[in-house]
Design a protein around this motif. Sequence first.
Motif, PDB file in Angstrom:
ATOM      1  N   GLU A   1      -2.691   3.045  -2.681  1.00 49.75           N
ATOM      2  CA  GLU A   1      -1.266   3.296  -2.540  1.00 49.75           C
ATOM      3  C   GLU A   1      -0.769   2.480  -1.360  1.00 49.75           C
ATOM      4  OE1 GLU A   1       0.583   5.859  -4.615  1.00 49.75           O
ATOM      5  OE2 GLU A   1      -1.098   5.012  -5.707  1.00 49.75           O
ATOM      6  N   GLY A   2       0.498   2.089  -1.427  1.00 50.47           N
ATOM      7  CA  GLY A   2       1.077   1.333  -0.313  1.00 50.47           C
ATOM      8  C   GLY A   2       0.279   0.071  -0.044  1.00 50.47           C
ATOM      9  N   LEU A   3       0.152  -0.278   1.225  1.00 51.70           N
ATOM     10  CA  LEU A   3      -0.517  -1.535   1.532  1.00 51.70           C
ATOM     11  C   LEU A   3      -2.032  -1.463   1.349  1.00 51.70           C
ATOM     12  CD1 LEU A   3       1.461  -3.088   4.469  1.00 51.70           C
ATOM     13  CD2 LEU A   3       1.601  -3.499   2.036  1.00 51.70           C
ATOM     14  N   GLY A   4      -2.556  -0.274   1.056  1.00 54.95           N
ATOM     15  CA  GLY A   4      -3.972  -0.191   0.686  1.00 54.95           C
ATOM     16  C   GLY A   4      -4.258  -1.151  -0.459  1.00 54.95           C
ATOM     17  N   GLU A   5      -3.321  -1.199  -1.411  1.00 53.68           N
ATOM     18  CA  GLU A   5      -3.481  -2.113  -2.549  1.00 53.68           C
ATOM     19  C   GLU A   5      -3.562  -3.560  -2.079  1.00 53.68           C
ATOM     20  OE1 GLU A   5      -2.354  -4.963  -5.545  1.00 53.68           O
ATOM     21  OE2 GLU A   5      -1.147  -4.455  -3.827  1.00 53.68           O
ATOM     22  N   THR A   6      -2.793  -3.894  -1.046  1.00 55.51           N
ATOM     23  CA  THR A   6      -2.761  -5.288  -0.601  1.00 55.51           C
ATOM     24  C   THR A   6      -4.086  -5.701   0.031  1.00 55.51           C
ATOM     25  OG1 THR A   6      -0.410  -4.968  -0.225  1.00 55.51           O
ATOM     26  CG2 THR A   6      -1.409  -6.920   0.744  1.00 55.51           C
ATOM     27  N   VAL A   7      -4.685  -4.776   0.797  1.00 56.74           N
ATOM     28  CA  VAL A   7      -6.005  -5.071   1.361  1.00 56.74           C
ATOM     29  C   VAL A   7      -6.989  -5.341   0.233  1.00 56.74           C
ATOM     30  CG1 VAL A   7      -7.921  -4.123   2.676  1.00 56.74           C
ATOM     31  CG2 VAL A   7      -5.587  -3.714   3.431  1.00 56.74           C
ATOM     32  N   ILE A   8      -6.954  -4.456  -0.784  1.00 59.73           N
ATOM     33  CA  ILE A   8      -7.876  -4.602  -1.909  1.00 59.73           C
ATOM     34  C   ILE A   8      -7.583  -5.903  -2.662  1.00 59.73           C
ATOM     35  CG2 ILE A   8      -8.649  -3.586  -4.088  1.00 59.73           C
ATOM     36  CD1 ILE A   8      -9.564  -2.068  -1.610  1.00 59.73           C
ATOM     37  N   GLN A   9      -6.291  -6.254  -2.794  1.00 59.21           N
ATOM     38  CA  GLN A   9      -5.945  -7.478  -3.516  1.00 59.21           C
ATOM     39  C   GLN A   9      -6.549  -8.705  -2.824  1.00 59.21           C
ATOM     40  OE1 GLN A   9      -4.750  -8.083  -6.372  1.00 59.21           O
ATOM     41  NE2 GLN A   9      -4.687 -10.295  -6.102  1.00 59.21           N
TER      42      GLN A   9
ATOM     43  N   GLN B   1       3.542   2.410  -5.296  1.00 57.03           N
ATOM     44  CA  GLN B   1       2.789   3.562  -5.783  1.00 57.03           C
ATOM     45  C   GLN B   1       2.288   3.214  -7.176  1.00 57.03           C
ATOM     46  OE1 GLN B   1       5.408   6.913  -5.560  1.00 57.03           O
ATOM     47  NE2 GLN B   1       5.500   6.843  -3.328  1.00 57.03           N
ATOM     48  N   ARG B   2       1.190   3.845  -7.565  1.00 56.84           N
ATOM     49  CA  ARG B   2       0.658   3.551  -8.895  1.00 56.84           C
ATOM     50  C   ARG B   2       1.748   3.789  -9.936  1.00 56.84           C
ATOM     51  NH1 ARG B   2      -4.333   2.433 -10.869  1.00 56.84           N
ATOM     52  NH2 ARG B   2      -4.442   2.664 -13.114  1.00 56.84           N
ATOM     53  N   LEU B   3       1.894   2.839 -10.885  1.00 54.93           N
ATOM     54  CA  LEU B   3       2.981   2.940 -11.851  1.00 54.93           C
ATOM     55  C   LEU B   3       2.700   4.020 -12.891  1.00 54.93           C
ATOM     56  CD1 LEU B   3       3.985  -0.775 -12.515  1.00 54.93           C
ATOM     57  CD2 LEU B   3       5.291   0.950 -11.294  1.00 54.93           C
ATOM     58  N   ASN B   4       1.541   3.958 -13.510  1.00 51.07           N
ATOM     59  CA  ASN B   4       1.163   4.936 -14.528  1.00 51.07           C
ATOM     60  C   ASN B   4      -0.334   4.826 -14.772  1.00 51.07           C
ATOM     61  OD1 ASN B   4       0.807   2.686 -16.312  1.00 51.07           O
ATOM     62  ND2 ASN B   4       3.032   2.659 -16.526  1.00 51.07           N
ATOM     63  N   VAL B   5      -0.791   5.506 -15.814  1.00 55.38           N
ATOM     64  CA  VAL B   5      -2.230   5.520 -16.098  1.00 55.38           C
ATOM     65  C   VAL B   5      -2.765   4.101 -16.274  1.00 55.38           C
ATOM     66  CG1 VAL B   5      -3.909   6.131 -17.873  1.00 55.38           C
ATOM     67  CG2 VAL B   5      -2.264   7.812 -17.073  1.00 55.38           C
ATOM     68  N   TRP B   6      -1.962   3.233 -16.874  1.00 55.54           N
ATOM     69  CA  TRP B   6      -2.460   1.905 -17.240  1.00 55.54           C
ATOM     70  C   TRP B   6      -2.255   0.879 -16.141  1.00 55.54           C
ATOM     71  CZ3 TRP B   6      -5.078   3.053 -21.307  1.00 55.54           C
ATOM     72  CH2 TRP B   6      -4.603   4.043 -22.169  1.00 55.54           C
ATOM     73  N   GLN B   7      -1.223   1.112 -15.307  1.00 62.16           N
ATOM     74  CA  GLN B   7      -0.832   0.061 -14.371  1.00 62.16           C
ATOM     75  C   GLN B   7      -0.967   0.537 -12.937  1.00 62.16           C
ATOM     76  OE1 GLN B   7       3.107  -0.455 -16.401  1.00 62.16           O
ATOM     77  NE2 GLN B   7       2.512  -2.605 -16.310  1.00 62.16           N
ATOM     78  N   GLN B   8      -1.500  -0.347 -12.107  1.00 58.04           N
ATOM     79  CA  GLN B   8      -1.789   0.023 -10.726  1.00 58.04           C
ATOM     80  C   GLN B   8      -0.549  -0.130  -9.843  1.00 58.04           C
ATOM     81  OE1 GLN B   8      -4.579  -2.995  -9.308  1.00 58.04           O
ATOM     82  NE2 GLN B   8      -2.793  -4.067  -8.547  1.00 58.04           N
ATOM     83  N   SER B   9      -0.750   0.112  -8.582  1.00 60.58           N
ATOM     84  CA  SER B   9       0.292  -0.111  -7.580  1.00 60.58           C
ATOM     85  C   SER B   9       0.645  -1.595  -7.590  1.00 60.58           C
ATOM     86  CB  SER B   9      -0.276   0.319  -6.232  1.00 60.58           C
ATOM     87  OG  SER B   9       0.331  -0.381  -5.185  1.00 60.58           O
ATOM     88  N   PRO B  10       1.930  -1.929  -7.793  1.00 61.44           N
ATOM     89  CA  PRO B  10       2.295  -3.347  -7.994  1.00 61.44           C
ATOM     90  C   PRO B  10       2.021  -4.211  -6.767  1.00 61.44           C
ATOM     91  CG  PRO B  10       4.114  -1.870  -8.557  1.00 61.44           C
ATOM     92  CD  PRO B  10       3.104  -1.045  -7.847  1.00 61.44           C
ATOM     93  N   SER B  11       1.538  -5.417  -7.027  1.00 60.58           N
ATOM     94  CA  SER B  11       1.247  -6.356  -5.927  1.00 60.58           C
ATOM     95  C   SER B  11       2.519  -7.105  -5.556  1.00 60.58           C
ATOM     96  CB  SER B  11       0.187  -7.373  -6.362  1.00 60.58           C
ATOM     97  OG  SER B  11      -1.032  -6.732  -6.568  1.00 60.58           O
ATOM     98  N   VAL B  12       3.514  -6.391  -5.023  1.00 56.24           N
ATOM     99  CA  VAL B  12       4.802  -7.052  -4.827  1.00 56.24           C
ATOM    100  C   VAL B  12       4.817  -8.023  -3.649  1.00 56.24           C
ATOM    101  CG1 VAL B  12       6.220  -5.281  -5.924  1.00 56.24           C
ATOM    102  CG2 VAL B  12       5.628  -5.077  -3.509  1.00 56.24           C
ATOM    103  N   LEU B  13       3.810  -7.963  -2.756  1.00 54.18           N
ATOM    104  CA  LEU B  13       3.859  -8.869  -1.598  1.00 54.18           C
ATOM    105  C   LEU B  13       3.788 -10.326  -2.022  1.00 54.18           C
ATOM    106  CD1 LEU B  13       2.986  -6.114  -0.192  1.00 54.18           C
ATOM    107  CD2 LEU B  13       2.201  -7.590   1.643  1.00 54.18           C
ATOM    108  N   GLY B  14       2.985 -10.604  -3.035  1.00 58.75           N
ATOM    109  CA  GLY B  14       2.931 -11.956  -3.594  1.00 58.75           C
ATOM    110  C   GLY B  14       2.207 -12.946  -2.708  1.00 58.75           C
TER     111      GLY B  14
END
Lengths: 584, 342
Positions: free
Chosen positions: A310-318, B95-108
């Motif tokens: 969740e949050g930037l945790g995802e970014t670290v993992i990315q 935040q995680r979108l749904n069962v199929w889709q993860q937290s969006p990588s919006v930072l890019g």
Amino acid sequence: MAGAAKAVLVAFATVTAHGAMAQGTAPPGWWSSPGIIGTMVLLGIVLFVAALIITARVSSMIKSMNGLNSAQPEAGPDPDGGHQPEYRLKGDELGGSAPAQDAKQLVMRATSEPGNPLVDEKIYSRTRLDVPQDLRKLVIWFLGASAFWLVFGTLVGEYLGLKFVWPDMDHVSWLSFGRLRPVHTNTVFWGWSSMAMIGLGYFVVARTSATRIYSYRWAWWSFWLINAAITLGNICLMAGINNGGGEYREYIWPVMLLFALGLILTFRNFYATVKRRKIAEIYVSNWYLLASLLWTLVVATIGYLPWYQEGLGETVIQGYYMHMGVGIWFMTFTLGLIYYYLPSALNKPIYSYSLGVLAFWTQVLFYTLIGTHHFIFAPLPWWLQTVAIVFSVGMFIPVFAGTANFLMTMRGSWSAIGKSYVLPFFLVGVVYYCVGSSQGSFQAMRFTNHIWHFTDFNVAHSHMTMYGIVAFILWACIYAIVPKITGREPAQLLVGAHFWLAFIGVFAYTVSLMAGGTVKGWAWIQGVPFIETVIETRGYWTWRAIGGSLMFISHLIFVWNFATMVRSPRAAAREVLAVEPVAA
Amino acid sequence: MINFHKDHANLVNVAFVVFALLSTGIAVAPALTLTETNAPLPDMPVMTAQERRGLEVYVNEGCMGCHTQQVRNIEMDKTWGSRPSIPADYYYSKQRLNVWQQSPSVLGSERTGPDLTNVGVRQASSQWQYLHLYNPRLVVKGSIMPRYGWLFHEVDSADVKPGDVVLPIPADKLPDPGRKVVASAKAQDLVAYLLSLKQAPLPSGVQADAFLRTPGAGGEKVAAAAGEAPAVDGAAVFSQVCAACHQQDAKGLPGAFPALAGSSVVNQEDPTQMIDIVLGGYNARASEGYGPMPPQAEVLTDEQIVAVVNHVRSNFGNNAPPAKIETVKAERAEIAPQTMLP
């Protein structure tokens, strides 16, 4: 090649000119920053190698022309003895004056100009390995699938490259840039590179363990699972079903699960094969292959489990996921392949076995910690960024250990490179391994990140590595092994065409994007309005599209060559029967 | 001592353990900390259901392939936001979108297009957003962004229902003069999401992190700034802020965005009305089909406003006497005392 070198000079002249114009007050310390100097040195290395090859070619051409000119006066006085020999060979002592015959077909090819300087006659691979029918079929199918995905993936890439220049090429949702971009990256990653790696890996584990593959059933299962993952994943992406947009993590988890199952089966199969090896030692290639399969499963698991994302945790993992995907899967596995295929192509042992082991452990230590260097200056913990930068620089150790090992293995066999159609691919792959990896380390530094991050420079780096290193090494391995297991060789001229188009193409591609990225980064620092930097980059994108087209054409040639190497024995036999005994 | 050269089981086990430990330390542990400390800023508006659906469109169309959403803490990123991004900014969007889709990588990781952290402030006009999604080159000449035609429908003029979002496409650019282009629900969701992208204010008393200087280039700039305020380039402000709608040649887009070249408001001797419009927005020409102009009080400083106003008043064939910064200050105090910029 000379054309490419010229293009580079033009490109860099443009960069400097732009820089001078845009800067006004040129910042004094810029050119002396270590990251910039390092990158320039690396580009210099590539140019140097290219110049070396050209010089060798030109000198051999001149030599052979001299040779032709001096062919006549040879009949004159002997410079050593000073006296005319009384008897000279006429050339027909053995055959007489009757036309030559080769009833048993011992002569493979006849030519009246043996020293053609442009297309050197390469040595034909005469070694035929006795390979179990099952293994041969498995390797060929994996490689065939990978060749298919290569063409498909780079066709998509080519199309995307053109969209930078002509954004209105189509208005179909399934073909829009945002949806197709991950189709290109995922296909060349999981389709082309991964399938080729696993196929070549099957041969290595069986061969270096002197045993047969543990289970062909598992192998075929993994073949279909991985192909299914790529097919379904691409359909999802084009239909607008995306996991979250994290690079190389765009396939949703049910699709990636199929890929992971394929990898699990492959790992268990490799492991069981190594376990029942007929020799005591585990050859170092197998270290790399087994570890990279196992590590990649860890990476995929960490990348797709949700509880810490969740949050930037995802970014670290990315950051971790995308860098491990490249470094732990593609790079590690490909290194394992080099440790087998390079010495076997040269017919001598690897220069230093221990250096290979050192590179193995440093690879895992340094590579694992550097994922966050994709997010320098992002709102991620500063310590994480610093660790990533420090260990990125630490990557010099495994990279130089590996490069030195491969180059030292080639040392003494340089003349063999001109005579082989396999070794040039290895040479380019190894040089790019050194240059591309080091360039990545330089790019991770904070200063260079200022200029290059978010620009097209990133795209240049990823093509320098995934294409310059991985693709070239995979082609080297394929051209090395397939003729030995099928008994059929591709046309040498076409292998050469594949090599030069791919090499010049990727060079034009990377240099134009590096130059364009530098110009763009500088403009951003100067505060130039964004849209102007887009318009300014268009010229570099055109050059990129040209380089990309050369690369794509080379892939078509590669597929043709591959088909030549694996066409059915019956078709080949018919052709042999049809050939008349060669008259010299 | 384990002999890795002969002991396959331990070779694989050790390799696994080493890698798993390193991965936990460098990825899972910090990610877990960030997940546990994930919280919104107190003054952050809650993401609506529609904005969230818009985020899903954003993910599925792969927008993050070209657009970042991170203002880095370096000077060059000042263009994209008033302060460097912080983890709390991403509370709702990651935040995680749904069962199929993860937290969006919006930072890019690529900025082929502009950063979108603050696009809701920068391009607050929904009209502009719709036109831009339908055909980016209608409003931004040099753009290479794809058209998102499949997010819009073409209908007969007679079939336009009340409540439909009809795009103000200039007549000569319409695919068929008798028809209208209407935004689909997905397009409306996406625009709602884009307009919601604004940097939330930090809690009072909390100081934003400073931007780091660019070595070399930044040094002189900052040194100059320390001495006296740098002159604002009105032309640069115009092309960064105004040109998106009013176009680079200030001729506007007929039917959508009015022209500034030759405009009666611009050419008034007294600049007060023009400054009021810039500060507080404008919606007096809706009857002619022009969309509302979003207020720029929070986007531009007084210095930037006076610079850009004077740029427009003395270029594009316009000829009006220059405005003074005092007028801007006075009007800002009158219009929106709460939106003063430092």
